[in-house]
Design a protein around this motif. Structure first.
Motif, short mmCIF file in Angstrom:
data_model
loop_
_atom_site.label_atom_id
_atom_site.label_comp_id
_atom_site.label_asym_id
_atom_site.label_seq_id
_atom_site.Cartn_x
_atom_site.Cartn_y
_atom_site.Cartn_z
N VAL A 227 -4.34 100.57 22.04
CA VAL A 227 -3.63 99.41 22.59
C VAL A 227 -2.18 99.52 22.13
O VAL A 227 -1.85 99.20 20.99
CB VAL A 227 -4.28 98.10 22.11
N ASN A 228 -1.31 99.96 23.02
CA ASN A 228 0.08 100.19 22.65
C ASN A 228 0.90 98.92 22.47
O ASN A 228 1.88 98.92 21.75
CB ASN A 228 0.76 101.06 23.72
N CYS A 229 0.49 97.83 23.15
CA CYS A 229 1.32 96.63 23.13
C CYS A 229 0.47 95.40 23.42
O CYS A 229 -0.53 95.47 24.14
CB CYS A 229 2.45 96.74 24.15
N VAL A 230 0.87 94.28 22.85
CA VAL A 230 0.21 93.00 23.09
C VAL A 230 1.27 91.89 23.11
O VAL A 230 2.34 92.03 22.54
CB VAL A 230 -0.84 92.66 22.00
N ASP A 231 0.93 90.80 23.79
CA ASP A 231 1.71 89.57 23.70
C ASP A 231 0.73 88.42 23.83
O ASP A 231 -0.36 88.57 24.39
CB ASP A 231 2.78 89.50 24.79
N CYS A 232 1.13 87.26 23.31
CA CYS A 232 0.24 86.10 23.34
C CYS A 232 1.07 84.83 23.45
O CYS A 232 1.97 84.60 22.64
CB CYS A 232 -0.62 86.07 22.07
N GLN A 233 0.79 84.03 24.47
CA GLN A 233 1.43 82.73 24.65
C GLN A 233 0.49 81.84 25.45
O GLN A 233 -0.27 82.33 26.30
CB GLN A 233 2.76 82.85 25.42
N GLY A 234 0.55 80.55 25.19
CA GLY A 234 -0.16 79.59 26.02
C GLY A 234 -1.66 79.81 26.11
O GLY A 234 -2.26 79.55 27.16
N GLY A 235 -2.28 80.29 25.05
CA GLY A 235 -3.72 80.49 25.06
C GLY A 235 -4.19 81.72 25.82
O GLY A 235 -5.38 81.84 26.15
N ARG A 268 0.65 105.00 31.76
CA ARG A 268 0.49 104.48 30.40
C ARG A 268 1.43 103.30 30.17
O ARG A 268 2.59 103.34 30.55
CB ARG A 268 0.79 105.59 29.39
N VAL A 269 0.91 102.26 29.54
CA VAL A 269 1.69 101.04 29.30
C VAL A 269 2.23 101.08 27.88
O VAL A 269 1.47 101.14 26.91
CB VAL A 269 0.83 99.78 29.52
N TRP A 270 3.56 101.03 27.76
CA TRP A 270 4.21 101.09 26.44
C TRP A 270 4.63 99.72 25.93
O TRP A 270 4.73 99.50 24.73
CB TRP A 270 5.44 102.00 26.48
N SER A 271 4.93 98.79 26.83
CA SER A 271 5.45 97.49 26.40
C SER A 271 4.99 96.41 27.37
O SER A 271 4.69 96.69 28.55
CB SER A 271 6.99 97.52 26.33
N ILE A 272 4.95 95.17 26.87
CA ILE A 272 4.43 94.06 27.68
C ILE A 272 5.01 92.75 27.14
O ILE A 272 5.28 92.63 25.94
CB ILE A 272 2.89 94.06 27.63
N ALA A 273 5.22 91.78 28.02
CA ALA A 273 5.75 90.48 27.59
C ALA A 273 5.39 89.41 28.61
O ALA A 273 5.45 89.65 29.82
CB ALA A 273 7.27 90.53 27.40
N ILE A 274 5.02 88.22 28.11
CA ILE A 274 4.68 87.09 28.96
C ILE A 274 5.94 86.26 29.21
O ILE A 274 6.73 86.01 28.29
CB ILE A 274 3.61 86.21 28.29
N SER A 280 3.65 84.51 34.63
CA SER A 280 3.66 85.93 34.94
C SER A 280 3.89 86.73 33.66
O SER A 280 4.19 86.17 32.61
CB SER A 280 4.74 86.26 35.98
N PHE A 281 3.76 88.04 33.77
CA PHE A 281 4.08 88.92 32.64
C PHE A 281 4.62 90.23 33.19
O PHE A 281 4.38 90.60 34.35
CB PHE A 281 2.88 89.14 31.72
N LEU A 319 10.12 101.34 26.51
CA LEU A 319 9.47 101.19 25.21
C LEU A 319 9.49 99.77 24.68
O LEU A 319 8.69 99.40 23.83
CB LEU A 319 10.13 102.13 24.19
N ASP A 320 10.43 98.96 25.16
CA ASP A 320 10.49 97.57 24.70
C ASP A 320 11.03 96.71 25.82
O ASP A 320 11.91 97.12 26.59
CB ASP A 320 11.40 97.45 23.47
N VAL A 321 10.47 95.52 25.94
CA VAL A 321 10.90 94.57 26.96
C VAL A 321 10.89 93.18 26.34
O VAL A 321 10.02 92.86 25.52
CB VAL A 321 10.01 94.66 28.21
N LEU A 322 11.87 92.36 26.71
CA LEU A 322 12.07 91.08 26.05
C LEU A 322 12.57 90.05 27.04
O LEU A 322 13.61 90.25 27.69
CB LEU A 322 13.10 91.25 24.91
#
Length: 433
Positions: A227-235, A268-274, A280-281, A319-322
């Protein structure tokens, strides 16, 4: 190198702390007025002319002064020093400064530090004046990730995540961790802090969920590969993996560990953001196929909404998203660019971009929500500071020379920047350079 600008009405380039000789000359010129203001006895009639003005009018006059003029006026007397130190007068100046705690829309994110003090420290960020230090070292090379929340710094070290208490000066920490979050069988790749939990993704293909102030801890199988990346918001948790999928998970107690959507990303997924709107994400992928490495997905249905950009060359992985706002986000990666996207304007072309001058991949990017960006490069632990109003880099700091290492992660407050490289955690202190 630092640059000096011409002070404007609220110019960010103006110094809040004036040159010693200039201050001395100004104080001498106003010496008689200072003594008169301080020594004016109660009941002895009206005071100096300046104090006969209504406070609202005096505030209006001072609002036209830049930081240098306000600083000099504050040297005239103690009463004026207190008056000119008001947050109300410094707020417009601070909004034009680098990393003073104000967002682009004027929201104050740091209410516990006087605005004037933040403007003073901002000049050190602009000029690149800081003191470097090393907070932690470890024996083998890792790919650490970290988060900064309040007075605590959370740092992944191999399979565990350590929570450290920062000392009040911000330049040191207590070596004994406040807590250690364990459970992964391989290294932690990324983690986030959300809903009083630590949510982590590991090389074992699992997602870990740990209560920050409690003993609750659980992990569940999420992907076939790391698991290269995770994000968590709003349950909701979103995760991305080397197995070319992104997944959406419920954080509710009744559905914990239940996958709501599986998205085939074909890469391959390197980065993720909600998105802050929780609708959406975005995923950043390796760009090894024929699809854009930046795509936005509907959080409820898992359907593709849009892709960002075009004509990415092969291997230009993100590699990074914000997210900065619901409609604006930053990205960086292997193609050496920081890109700023505004989906209200265009999904095909970024609004602005900044190129790493030494053709190095960019592993991470952070923003103050206003004018300043900070990025971590792939060689020699180089951290760069950027003013988004300019194309070129403001300053660069090499934290792992002569040994080369990427800056895997960085975080900053209004006074300090923390950067994690392969074998150490470094700090740049801009408050007391």
């Amino acid at each position: 190198m630092g640059r000096k600008g011409t002070p404007g009405p609220h110019g960010e380039a103006a110094d809040a702390d004036t040159d010693g000789e200039a201050e001395a000359g100004q104080a001498a010129a106003a010496g008689a007025g200072a003594q008169e203001a301080e020594a004016w006895p109660p009941g002895a009639g009206p005071g100096p002319p300046l104090w006969r003005l209504p406070e609202e009018l005096l505030l209006l006059i001072c609002s036209y002064l830049d930081s240098q003029a306000l600083g000099r006026l504050g040297q005239v007397s103690r009463r004026l020093q207190r008056f000119t130190s008001r947050d109300l007068l410094w707020r417009p100046i601070a909004r034009a400064c680098l990393n003073s705690g104000f967002t682009r829309h004027g929201t104050d994110l740091v209410t516990n530090i006087p605005v004037k003090e933040r403007v003073k420290v901002s000049q050190n960020w602009r000029r690149g004046r800081c003191r470097q230090g090393t907070l932690l070292k470890w024996r083998r090379n890792l790919m650490p990730w970290m988060q900064l929340e309040g007075g605590c710094l959370y740092l992944s070290q191999a399979e565990d995540i350590h929570a450290y208490q920062l000392c009040p000066d911000g330049s040191s920490l207590r070596r004994r961790p406040l807590a250690i979050f364990s459970g992964h069988e391989e290294d932690v790749c990324r983690f986030v802090l959300a809903s009083s939990h630590v949510v982590s993704g590991g090389g074992d293909g699992k997602i870990g969920l740990h209560k920050i102030n409690g003993t609750f801890s659980i992990k569940f199988s999420a992907h076939e590969q790391e698991v290269n990346c995770v994000d968590c918001q709003g349950g909701v948790i979103v995760s991305g993996s080397r197995d070319r999928t992104a997944k959406v998970w419920s954080l509710s107690s009744s559905q914990l560990g239940q996958c709501l959507h599986t998205i085939q990303t074909e890469d391959r997924v390197w980065s993720i953001a909600i998105s802050p709107l929780l609708s959406s994400f975005v995923t950043g992928t390796a760009c090894c196929g024929h699809v854009s490495p930046l795509r936005i997905w509907d959080l409820t249905s898992g359907q593709l909404m849009t892709h960002l950009g075009r004509d990415f060359h092969r291997g230009a992985g993100v590699l990074d998203v914000l997210y900065e706002t619901p409609s604006t986000l930053l990205s960086c990666g292997y193609d050496t660019y920081i890109r700023y996207w505004d989906i209200r304007t265009s999904s095909q072309k970024c609004v602005m971009e900044w190129e790493e001058p030494h053709d190095s991949a960019l592993y991470c990017v952070q923003s103050d929500g206003n004018h300043m960006l900070a990025s971590g490069s792939s060689y020699y632990g180089v951290v760069r500071l950027w003013d988004r109003r300019q194309k070129g880099c403001l300053h660069a700091f090499s934290l792992s020379s002569p040994t080369s290492s990427p800056v895997y992660c960085l975080r900053f407050s209004t006074t300090h920047l923390y950067a994690a490289v392969a074998s150490a955690l470094h700090v740049l202190d801009f408050k007391t350079p």
